[in-house]
Motif scaffolding. Structure first.
Motif: not given
Length: 124
Positions: A55-72
């Protein structure tokens, strides 16, 4: 059903989704996982720890990808990724200390949601 089983089942639903989970739901799930880990980490058995690692592995990977977006929301996702990474590292260290090999852990995590695939299909 215990909290870990509910979190595991919910992640099973999330990994099958075709669309991106909205931040409020992503954040609520993350908060639930973190609260459970902080409250019950010491009492979790090996199977629960393997599930939590997945669970934490998937959450981390998903959050890292989303953090790359240039949004708020990028800082929120970066924070989620950092905390999820911290927990997945702590869980891995505990399981290795308890005698599981890194290879065995990776194999068990890889199979977590693959078992739900119907017979005769390719599970990814």
């Amino acid at each position: 059903m215990g909290e870990m089983q509910e979190l595991f089942a919910k992640m099973g639903e999330y990994v099958k989704m075709d669309s991106e989970l909205p931040l409020p739901e992503f954040s609520a799930y993350y908060q639930r996982v973190m609260a459970h880990l902080m409250a019950d980490y010491q009492n979790m058995d090996t199977d629960q720890l393997v599930q939590a690692k997945g669970i934490t592995m998937i959450m981390a990977a998903n959050a890292k990808l989303r953090a790359l977006k240039k949004d708020g929301d990028r800082k929120k996702y970066a924070k989620i990724a950092d905390k999820a990474d911290f927990w997945q590292d702590a869980i891995k260290a505990r399981l290795l200390k308890d005698g599981m090999t890194a290879e065995e852990l990776d194999d068990r995590v890889e199979k977590l949601w693959a078992e739900e695939a119907p017979a005769g299909t390719d599970a990814e």
